[in-house]
Design a protein around this motif. Structure first.
Motif, PDB file in Angstrom:
ATOM      1  N   ALA A 195       6.246   1.663  16.951  1.00  0.00           N
ATOM      2  CA  ALA A 195       7.641   1.201  17.167  1.00  0.00           C
ATOM      3  C   ALA A 195       8.154  -0.072  16.719  1.00  0.00           C
ATOM      4  N   PHE A 196       7.034  -1.057  16.642  1.00  0.00           N
ATOM      5  CA  PHE A 196       7.155  -2.517  16.170  1.00  0.00           C
ATOM      6  C   PHE A 196       7.695  -2.249  14.805  1.00  0.00           C
ATOM      7  N   LYS A 197       6.826  -1.675  13.864  1.00  0.00           N
ATOM      8  CA  LYS A 197       7.185  -1.456  12.551  1.00  0.00           C
ATOM      9  C   LYS A 197       8.613  -0.780  12.265  1.00  0.00           C
ATOM     10  N   GLN A 198       8.686   0.277  13.096  1.00  0.00           N
ATOM     11  CA  GLN A 198      10.044   0.756  13.038  1.00  0.00           C
ATOM     12  C   GLN A 198      11.286  -0.209  13.047  1.00  0.00           C
ATOM     13  N   GLY A 199      11.085  -1.140  14.009  1.00  0.00           N
ATOM     14  CA  GLY A 199      12.163  -2.087  14.418  1.00  0.00           C
ATOM     15  C   GLY A 199      12.224  -3.463  13.718  1.00  0.00           C
ATOM     16  N   PHE A 200      10.721  -3.993  13.295  1.00  0.00           N
ATOM     17  CA  PHE A 200      10.789  -5.048  12.552  1.00  0.00           C
ATOM     18  C   PHE A 200      10.413  -5.035  10.848  1.00  0.00           C
ATOM     19  N   GLY A 201      10.102  -3.681  10.485  1.00  0.00           N
ATOM     20  CA  GLY A 201       9.914  -3.464   9.034  1.00  0.00           C
ATOM     21  C   GLY A 201       8.261  -3.685   8.812  1.00  0.00           C
ATOM     22  N   VAL A 202       7.529  -4.461   9.453  1.00  0.00           N
ATOM     23  CA  VAL A 202       6.087  -4.726   9.280  1.00  0.00           C
ATOM     24  C   VAL A 202       5.272  -4.579  10.757  1.00  0.00           C
ATOM     25  N   GLU A 203       4.153  -4.473  10.483  1.00  0.00           N
ATOM     26  CA  GLU A 203       3.340  -4.484  11.812  1.00  0.00           C
ATOM     27  C   GLU A 203       3.377  -5.722  12.575  1.00  0.00           C
ATOM     28  N   MET A 204       2.782  -5.810  13.510  1.00  0.00           N
ATOM     29  CA  MET A 204       3.084  -7.039  14.505  1.00  0.00           C
ATOM     30  C   MET A 204       2.378  -8.241  14.108  1.00  0.00           C
ATOM     31  N   TYR A 205       1.105  -8.276  13.504  1.00  0.00           N
ATOM     32  CA  TYR A 205       0.327  -9.292  13.073  1.00  0.00           C
ATOM     33  C   TYR A 205       0.804  -9.728  11.825  1.00  0.00           C
TER      34      TYR A 205
END
Length: 433
Positions: A195-205
């Motif tokens: 869901a982080f990538k869904q919202g931010f476009g990339v993975e968290m790290y």
């Protein structure tokens, strides 16, 4: 507790509160207060177990009676409305009003706060008014706002404050996108999208790398959580204290993204030497910066080309334990087995060497009372939302370890805090008894 009437719940709450009051009076522990400067002894994790148990039971009873009194509709309304409380708190922290009030001696007028934050007075009054309802600040006189024990705690523990900001920003945004991430196909743990990538476009790290201010905040947040809420180091410390007697005196720790237990243990265990092995020079530098200079002669730092690099054969003559702390939670089973099989080769040449793994555990439903279990269920959603990974159950951990080497014997120890349940798995050869 299920099926209890409100008068039964109220009676039990009164009994528990009376017990806590008397316990504090007989032991000299100050009764809880939300005023700034209040002693934290009542809430401390170091408090006597009798007090901690009574406090936990009372919180469960209060939650139950509050839900009964609210009813379904009002309960849901209050449950989702807390979003606005969190938004107001993020403004308070992001605009550094917390520090401004602290610098001014713990209280400030609305004019000073508006100037410091750049937020107009009429907006700021409403934001602070909501925070007053949650005892994060209090209005001492008209237009004068003061810190409470709650806001003061974030001043005294900046790493915990970093964790609060991380929760209020990154995790809130990511959680909004969980439904969309689950609607996309495929959406399993192995091939789905976080869901982080869904919202931010990339993975968290990756996002934290490109946003260094938030990345530094995240590192401080994880340090704060590890210090206050993570039982992993306590489990490792207990195992080392009770480890089998042998002439092996070296501990090798592999990992490092979330810090190294060895940077603290090297100061406490003067009869042992430590080596940190990691495929990131940055993680090693961070770890080295935390070591007391007086202990530096007993700890070394080794940069690996890969965490899967085979250990040197000489380990069989020196290493009593390989420690893998908070590393496997976002690894696939295959990756974890591959690393463990590399280390298990040393055990066949040195049966007194152990592999120690500490990581999160997803408890079975009903293992804890609902008001405790909710924190562990949140952890399940956290790992799914932020990384699309699964927090393993004990059964899943044991299944993973069974793939490493059929000759290994596995012993498990559990420890839990208010927010996370951790396991320590000791892997050793049967002949190492």
């Amino acid at each position: 507790m299920e099926g209890m009437t409100i008068d039964q719940l109220a009676s039990d709450i009164l009994s528990e509160c009376t017990l806590m009051q008397r316990y504090c009076q007989t032991t000299g522990i100050a009764l809880p207060s939300l005023l700034a400067g209040a002693t934290p002894d009542f809430w401390s994790t170091d408090s006597p177990q009798e007090l901690i148990a009574a406090r936990t039971r009372t919180l469960g009873l209060l939650e139950r009676i509050t839900t009964l009194l609210r009813g379904p509709h009002d309960f849901i309304h209050e449950y989702v409305a807390s979003n606005w409380d969190q938004g107001a708190l993020y403004v308070f922290l992001r605009t550094r009003l917390l520090e401004h009030i602290a610098v001014l001696g713990g209280e400030a007028n609305i004019g000073n706060l508006a100037t410091a934050s750049g937020v107009p007075e009429d907006k700021l009054i409403r934001i602070l008014g909501l925070l007053c309802c949650k005892n994060i600040v209090r209005q001492s006189d008209n237009g004068i706002y003061a810190l409470t024990a709650i806001s003061e705690d974030m001043i005294q523990d900046p790493d915990f404050r970093a964790w609060v900001e991380f929760q209020l920003f990154e995790t809130r945004i990511a959680s909004v996108h969980l439904a969309d991430a689950l609607e996309s196909k495929p959406n399993t743990y192995t091939d789905g999208k976080s869901a982080f990538k869904q919202g931010f476009g990339v993975e968290m790290y990756e996002w934290h790398t490109s946003h260094p201010e938030e990345g530094d905040r995240f590192r401080r947040a994880m340090k704060g959580v590890s210090n206050s809420l993570d039982p992993a180091d306590s489990l490792i410390r207990t195992w080392i204290k009770n480890r089998p007697s042998s002439n092996l005196t070296k501990v090798v720790e592999i990992g490092g993204r979330y810090g190294f237990a060895s940077t603290t243990l090297v100061r406490e265990k003067e009869d042992l030497s430590f080596e940190l092995r990691c495929d990131s020079e940055e993680f090693l530098r961070r770890g080295q910066a935390l070591v007391d200079p007086r202990s530096m002669s007993r700890i070394s730092f080794t940069h690996l080309t890969s965490n899967f690099e085979p250990p040197p054969p000489s380990d069989a003559n020196t290493v009593c334990a390989y420690v893998i702390r908070n590393l496997f939670w976002n690894w696939t089973d295959d990756e974890a087995v591959r690393l463990l099989q590399q280390l298990a080769q040393i055990l066949h040449g040195s049966p007194w060497t152990h592999i120690i793994v500490t990581d999160g555990v997803s408890p079975l439903p009903g293992e804890f009372p609902p008001h405790v279990e909710i924190s562990y269920r949140r952890r399940d959603i956290t790992t799914m939302t932020m990384h699309n990974v699964k927090q393993r159950s004990q059964e899943e951990w044991l299944k993973l370890f069974s793939r490493v080497d059929p000759a290994l014997k596995i012993t498990t120890h559990f420890e839990s805090s208010s927010h996370v349940c951790k396991g320590l798995w000791e892997l050793r050869l049967e002949t190492g008894e």
